[in-house]
Design a protein around this motif. Structure first.
Motif, mmCIF file in Angstrom:
data_model
loop_
_atom_site.group_PDB
_atom_site.id
_atom_site.type_symbol
_atom_site.label_atom_id
_atom_site.label_comp_id
_atom_site.label_asym_id
_atom_site.label_seq_id
_atom_site.Cartn_x
_atom_site.Cartn_y
_atom_site.Cartn_z
ATOM 1 N N ALA A 16 12.436 2.014 -1.517
ATOM 2 C CA ALA A 16 13.122 3.216 -2.001
ATOM 3 C C ALA A 16 12.693 3.469 -3.436
ATOM 4 O O ALA A 16 12.868 2.644 -4.316
ATOM 5 N N LYS A 17 12.095 4.641 -3.649
ATOM 6 C CA LYS A 17 11.561 4.930 -4.984
ATOM 7 C C LYS A 17 11.786 6.395 -5.331
ATOM 8 O O LYS A 17 12.046 7.200 -4.446
ATOM 9 N N HIS A 18 11.792 6.704 -6.668
ATOM 10 C CA HIS A 18 11.675 5.813 -7.814
ATOM 11 C C HIS A 18 13.041 5.751 -8.465
ATOM 12 O O HIS A 18 13.573 6.790 -8.869
ATOM 13 N N PHE A 19 13.583 4.580 -8.525
ATOM 14 C CA PHE A 19 14.982 4.366 -8.930
ATOM 15 C C PHE A 19 15.092 4.438 -10.446
ATOM 16 O O PHE A 19 14.601 3.530 -11.123
ATOM 17 N N ARG A 36 0.865 -1.186 0.000
ATOM 18 C CA ARG A 36 0.000 0.000 0.000
ATOM 19 C C ARG A 36 0.895 1.226 0.000
ATOM 20 O O ARG A 36 2.006 1.198 0.539
ATOM 21 N N ASP A 37 0.420 2.319 -0.588
ATOM 22 C CA ASP A 37 1.157 3.584 -0.521
ATOM 23 C C ASP A 37 0.889 4.271 0.806
ATOM 24 O O ASP A 37 -0.034 5.069 0.924
ATOM 25 N N VAL A 38 1.661 3.900 1.794
ATOM 26 C CA VAL A 38 1.590 4.568 3.096
ATOM 27 C C VAL A 38 2.693 5.612 3.066
ATOM 28 O O VAL A 38 3.823 5.364 3.493
ATOM 29 N N GLY A 79 0.972 16.249 -6.290
ATOM 30 C CA GLY A 79 1.026 14.785 -6.297
ATOM 31 C C GLY A 79 1.197 14.244 -7.708
ATOM 32 O O GLY A 79 1.414 14.982 -8.672
ATOM 33 N N GLU A 80 1.091 12.925 -7.825
ATOM 34 C CA GLU A 80 1.368 12.257 -9.095
ATOM 35 C C GLU A 80 0.493 12.774 -10.223
ATOM 36 O O GLU A 80 -0.710 12.913 -10.072
ATOM 37 N N ALA A 81 1.143 13.121 -11.316
ATOM 38 C CA ALA A 81 0.478 13.554 -12.555
ATOM 39 C C ALA A 81 -0.169 14.919 -12.399
ATOM 40 O O ALA A 81 -0.786 15.426 -13.335
ATOM 41 N N SER A 93 8.668 -3.208 -10.137
ATOM 42 C CA SER A 93 8.403 -2.152 -11.136
ATOM 43 C C SER A 93 7.364 -1.205 -10.575
ATOM 44 O O SER A 93 6.639 -1.547 -9.645
ATOM 45 N N ASP A 94 7.304 -0.029 -11.160
ATOM 46 C CA ASP A 94 6.181 0.833 -10.816
ATOM 47 C C ASP A 94 4.958 0.317 -11.583
ATOM 48 O O ASP A 94 5.041 -0.572 -12.434
ATOM 49 N N TRP A 95 3.813 0.904 -11.274
ATOM 50 C CA TRP A 95 2.521 0.446 -11.786
ATOM 51 C C TRP A 95 2.503 0.373 -13.317
ATOM 52 O O TRP A 95 2.628 1.391 -13.989
ATOM 53 N N GLY A 151 4.424 17.724 -9.886
ATOM 54 C CA GLY A 151 3.487 17.500 -8.788
ATOM 55 C C GLY A 151 4.065 16.632 -7.694
ATOM 56 O O GLY A 151 3.724 16.765 -6.518
ATOM 57 N N ARG A 152 5.003 15.746 -8.079
ATOM 58 C CA ARG A 152 5.491 14.790 -7.078
ATOM 59 C C ARG A 152 6.583 15.376 -6.183
ATOM 60 O O ARG A 152 7.080 14.687 -5.298
ATOM 61 N N ILE A 153 6.913 16.649 -6.359
ATOM 62 C CA ILE A 153 7.836 17.271 -5.406
ATOM 63 C C ILE A 153 7.235 17.209 -4.010
ATOM 64 O O ILE A 153 7.940 17.153 -3.019
HETATM 65 C C1 GLC Z 1 2.041 4.910 -8.761
HETATM 66 C C2 GLC Z 1 3.308 5.596 -8.324
HETATM 67 C C3 GLC Z 1 4.073 4.819 -7.295
HETATM 68 C C4 GLC Z 1 3.098 4.048 -6.430
HETATM 69 C C5 GLC Z 1 2.470 2.992 -7.305
HETATM 70 C C6 GLC Z 1 1.438 2.146 -6.543
HETATM 71 O O1 GLC Z 1 1.818 5.113 -10.132
HETATM 72 O O2 GLC Z 1 4.219 6.011 -9.320
HETATM 73 O O3 GLC Z 1 4.861 5.758 -6.554
HETATM 74 O O4 GLC Z 1 3.765 3.461 -5.337
HETATM 75 O O5 GLC Z 1 1.875 3.544 -8.460
HETATM 76 O O6 GLC Z 1 0.350 2.941 -6.200
#
Ligand code: GLC
Length: 730
Positions: free
Chosen positions: A180-183, A83-85, A467-469, A259-261, A141-143
């Protein structure tokens, strides 16, 4: 055998019993049906076709999924549950960029520990955090999820988060695997557009973007996530140099790479692969152990093995990395979670920790004529306004899937409580969202302000804008918030602004209209009490910027640890566009590195933050002034609180390597200490610096420390400080 050897023998034994489909199943991470267990999912788990699941958070469902995996499948291999905690689970802490502004690793570790306890109590055993991408572009956004622009600060704070998530024993029930992300190098996405191309020369990659990941590996991070981004033509998810040569061979990393999503499937979109079969090969061959969401591995890896293009040994190595994390998590011994093993979520001590983190994350950027702190007696005549003064959801920020808005303490609530709950606090939301461009609420706001002594404005970005995107090409205050500031400033009353946002904002157009400015980022559940305590002087601001504030968007990228260039801008050479004489000869216009239309310095520099007191820095000592390779140097200074209030100060150590085999930054953070002084109290802060801490990758990609001359500063930000000198002699 020690535990590690025992785990390796168990892995070997298990793999020897696994079919190719069961092996590939371990490499497959799917998203949950969010509370449901459809037959197809049940069948996949029983058949051993799934190694992990993400985005399931219901304890009963997770328990049943683990039961199916461990009691109904042939080999009984437990599941990873991810989960993204990112900055809290139920109790929400400041966004990571805000946590970075505390410069307090202990507090950040505690925040992650609490987040792990709340998440683990549901059966989650893996978080996709900390994100440690160096972020120099606030359009991105991800800053918001980053720990800022500096490799050293990011590395120290990311390691603290990892310790918090993983605890001292990764197999403990309340520990979860960190990631550790995102490599690697995701923060260099061109133009701050998410998922965009990154062109990072290897020397820059090694000196700027990789150090935090190396710190994470040194801290024992259980997993690493590949970035979506294309790095110099080879996307990270297929980048063998990154995933094998650096991560595995150079760093000897033995954790799990995920991998990422959908990032493996997206290798097709990148144009690196013609189809999903090629994508599966490129990622597996590069060293991605587990595939998130897309299923190219399940569909194609058996084919590649049958065709001899991938060896069974290669597959076994990927599987071993997944199993190793499961063993280290203790999942084979205890796949189930017992709620009674955990403290109640969002309990008083967790909320107190969220409050303290929010309190220390907030940065005082301006305080003309000491308009802050306010006294309680001013509250009845204070006009409180803005779309973020009383919004328990927006103050939580991005990535708060599981946050409980009902727990939120808003600034308005906290200020009302400071008035013993009387509702007489003057308040107007003025605008429904931070994005709106209507003047609808302006008249009411102006009217309320006219009847008040001082104006307190809560402005910034609602959480969806970061945030993302969620990238912005213009990072000024959104909507017509600037206009509101200009209108209210016409009244000539003290104007106090609290900004909540997921990024630095370009404030050039309004900063002169503002008397006092607090940058609160998105402070989380306890935003209200933290902000109110700072506004009312119950505590003094201590946050320092982990990222540079540009004056205007056009200055981006602008960051403190820049290279000097061959023609650095200077006060003498800088010419503003308004100063250009008509017909001025071309050659006399400065000819150094700046823009005509904005000063070459940032609005607020990295490391900057004011207090309600003043700190005097004196007596810098550098001892000895010459050292040999392998030796250390001591740098100390005396700091005195010359004001009227007790307060904390983050004392910062910077160095500059004047000459190098490659050009070196004009400054680099190499240490910091948070001190607390009573009025009139002084202390000596000492830093010890080894020559190894001055190492960098040279033009041959060899990590070296070179003899030569150095400058060193101890100061309260990257733009100030007492300067000393030392040399490393051969
Ligand atoms: C997202 C993000 C990543 C996240 C993953 C799972 O697209 O880039 O940081 O952990 O998908 O939600």
């Amino acid at each position: 055998m020690n535990r590690s050897q025992h785990i390796e023998s168990k892995i070997r034994e298990l793999i020897d019993h696994m079919s190719i489909d069961e092996k590939v199943g371990q490499l497959t991470l799917i998203t949950s049906a969010e509370g449901q267990i459809p037959d197809s999912l049940r069948e996949d788990i029983i058949a051993g076709r799934i190694g992990g699941i993400l985005n399931e958070t219901q304890r009963e469902v997770i328990h049943e999924l683990q039961r199916i995996a461990t009691e109904e499948s042939r080999l009984g291999i437990p599941l990873l549950v991810g989960r993204d905690v990112i900055h809290g689970f139920k109790t929400i802490f400041p966004i990571p960029l805000g946590q970075a502004a505390t410069w307090n690793p202990t507090l950040i570790e505690q925040a992650a520990r609490i987040s792990a306890q709340e998440a683990a109590s549901t059966g989650i055993n893996w978080t996709f955090a900390p994100m440690m991408d160096i972020a120099r572009d606030p359009r991105w956004g991800r800053i918001a999820e980053s720990l800022g622009e500096d490799p050293y600060l990011t590395g120290v704070l990311a390691a603290a988060m990892i310790r918090g998530f993983q605890g001292t024993d990764l197999s403990a029930p309340d520990s979860i695997a960190a990631c550790a992300k995102h490599f690697a190098g995701y923060g260099a996405s061109e133009s701050g557009r998410d998922y965009n191309t990154t062109n990072i020369p290897e020397n820059e990659l090694r000196n700027v973007y990789l150090p935090p990941f190396k710190a994470a590996v040194n801290a024992g991070v259980a997993s690493v996530m590949t970035s979506f981004s294309d790095i110099d033509g080879v996307p990270a998810t297929a980048n063998e140099k990154l995933l094998r040569h650096i991560l595995r061979d150079e760093w000897q990393y033995d954790g799990l790479v995920v991998s990422d999503w959908d990032a493996i499937y997206q290798l097709i979109e990148h144009g690196l692969c013609a189809n999903s079969k090629e994508a599966a090969y490129e990622a597996a061959n590069a060293g991605v152990d587990m595939e998130m969401f897309s299923q190219t591995y399940r569909e194609h890896l058996p084919e590649w093995v049958a065709e001899g293009k991938l060896s069974m040994a290669q597959i076994d190595a990927l599987v071993a990395n997944v199993l190793r994390m499961k063993f280290r998590l203790g999942l084979f011994d205890q796949p189930y979670t017992r709620a009674e093993d955990f403290p109640p979520v969002a309990n008083a001590s967790f909320r107190q920790a969220a409050y303290q983190t929010a309190l220390e994350s907030i940065v005082l950027l301006k305080n003309e004529n000491h308009v802050l702190p306010l006294s309680k007696t001013e509250l009845p005549t204070l006009a409180v306004m803005g779309p973020l003064a009383d919004d328990g959801y927006e103050q939580l920020g991005t990535w708060i899937f599981d946050g409980d808005t009902a727990l939120s303490q808003t600034p308005l609530q906290a200020l009302r409580a400071a008035m013993n709950g009387e509702n007489s606090l003057r308040y107007a939301r003025v605008m429904e969202t931070t994005r709106q461009n209507t003047r609808e609420g302006f008249a009411g706001a102006i009217q309320l302000a006219k009847q008040s002594e001082k104006i307190l404005l809560f402005l910034g970005e609602e959480s969806i804008l970061s945030g993302e995107a969620h990238c912005r090409a213009d990072i000024r205050l959104p909507g017509n918030q600037e206009e509101l500031i200009h209108e209210l400033a016409k009244l000539g009353k003290p104007l106090i602004v609290v900004i909540m946002a997921g990024r630095p904002l370009a404030l050039q157009n309004v900063i002169d209209k503002i008397d006092a400015l607090l940058m609160a980022w998105h402070p989380g559940t306890m935003a209200g009490t933290a902000i109110a305590d700072l506004l009312l002087g119950n505590a003094a601001p201590s946050g320092k910027l982990p990222v540079t504030f540009p004056r205007v968007t056009g200055q981006i990228p602008i960051y403190y640890n820049q290279k000097n260039t061959g023609r650095p801008a200077t006060p003498e050479t800088y010419i503003h566009i308004d100063e250009i004489e008509r017909g001025a000869p071309q050659v006399s216009l400065g000819n150094t590195s700046y823009h005509f239309d904005v000063h070459y310095t940032p609005l607020f520099p990295f490391g900057f933050g004011l207090s309600y007191t003043q700190f005097e820095y004196r007596h810098l000592q550098v001892n000895p002034s010459e050292i040999k390779l392998g030796e250390s140097i001591t740098i100390r200074a005396n700091i005195r609180n010359t004001g009227e209030r007790e307060a904390a100060e983050i004392v910062q150590l910077y160095v500059r390597d004047l000459v190098g085999n490659v050009t070196r930054p004009v400054k680099e953070l190499k240490g910091f200490q948070k001190i607390r002084l009573q009025p009139g109290e002084q202390t000596t802060v000492t830093f010890n610096l080894s020559t190894d801490e001055l190492a960098f990758y040279n033009r041959n990609m060899v990590r070296v420390t070179e003899p030569g001359d150095f400058h060193v500063w101890i100061g309260s930000s990257s733009a100030t400080g007492l300067r000393g000198e030392f040399a490393i002699i051969p």
